[in-house]
Write a protein that holds these residues in place. Structure first.
Motif: not given
Length: 262
Positions: A35, A140, A143, A168-169, A171-172, A189, A191, A200, A208, A212
């Motif tokens: 991210d 994202n 989150e 998230k997908s 973002v990748y 991922p 934090d 995460d 994620y 999603e």
């Protein structure tokens, strides 16, 4: 997703917002995760000044090395990118020495994890004020608006959120398009708030892609009783986080005084 169009749209949105705000560019906390890598690259593509800040606090070495790799790559690609490092470990330890830590260890650990995020937010706003920059958020959609997996007034304390409408997908996908280092693309991922490499998924109990799916099902009005097995478990996890973290995702409640009282 039309990746190129989405990237161009975000870059233009960032540049337009910064120009209208009369600022010089952006400051981004770089963690070694996807991210922050995508956010900092999008900011760099605006042509405005970008300051990448690494802020380790007892950080896992894998996180540090990925952050270094990304920053080096970004500086090689964009002349408008600069970076700095603020080792906040001594600050964090000094803070711990001045407070009492009574209660369950898990509760103390979580409170300290959130403190790490808030120390980083303070650092980013210091540099934002020093150089006339905006703090760019790295959250994202899952989150920020699904499970609320961020720290209130920590990584949630930002001026604008360029990737908060992306799953998230997605973002990748954008990360691959922007040539984010492969080590970051492949990394689980995390934090990075506990000083180790826990992911995460380790913390949340669901991946994620699963979250999603649950977010999409929730938007369709589904309930846990509509599913069985792992899907039901994931949906319950999603709803538990979504419910308990609503206070992060909704405006701060204001006690409005009746007009006849004033």
């Amino acid at each position: 997703m039309q990746t190129e169009k989405v990237v161009d749209y975000i870059v233009n949105w960032l540049k337009d917002y910064a120009t209208k705000a009369g600022v010089n560019g952006f400051v981004v906390g770089v963690s070694g995760g996807i991210d922050s890598a995508v956010t900092s690259t999008l900011c760099a593509k605006t042509g405005l000044n970008v300051l990448c800040v690494e802020m380790p606090i007892h950080q896992a070495e894998s996180h540090v090395s990925r952050a270094h790799e990304h920053i080096a790559q970004l500086r090689a690609r964009f002349e408008n990118v600069d970076d700095t490092r603020a080792d906040l470990t001594p600050v964090f330890e000094s803070f711990k020495s001045e407070i009492f830590m009574d209660g369950e260890q898990a509760t103390i650990d979580m409170a300290l994890a959130n403190t790490r995020a808030r120390l980083r937010m303070t650092t980013l706003y210091y540099y934002a004020g020093l150089y006339g920059l905006l703090v760019a958020g790295t959250g994202n959609k899952v989150e920020d608006f699904g499970v609320g997996f961020y720290t209130k007034y920590g990584d949630g304390g930002v001026d604008l959120s360029p990737i908060a409408d992306l799953l998230k997908s997605q973002v990748y996908t954008i990360g691959a398009y922007l040539n984010v280092p492969e080590s970051i693309i492949k990394a689980a991922p995390s934090d990075g708030l506990f000083g180790d490499a826990r992911s995460d998924e380790d913390q949340i109990g669901a991946s994620y892609p699963e979250l999603e799916w649950a977010m999409q099902m929730d938007e369709k009005g589904k309930t846990a009783s509509d599913f069985e097995g792992r899907q039901q478990d994931v949906f319950k996890i999603y709803k538990r986080y979504n419910t308990s973290n609503k206070h992060k995702m909704t405006p701060i409640p204001v006690c409005e005084i009746p007009i006849n009282f004033v």
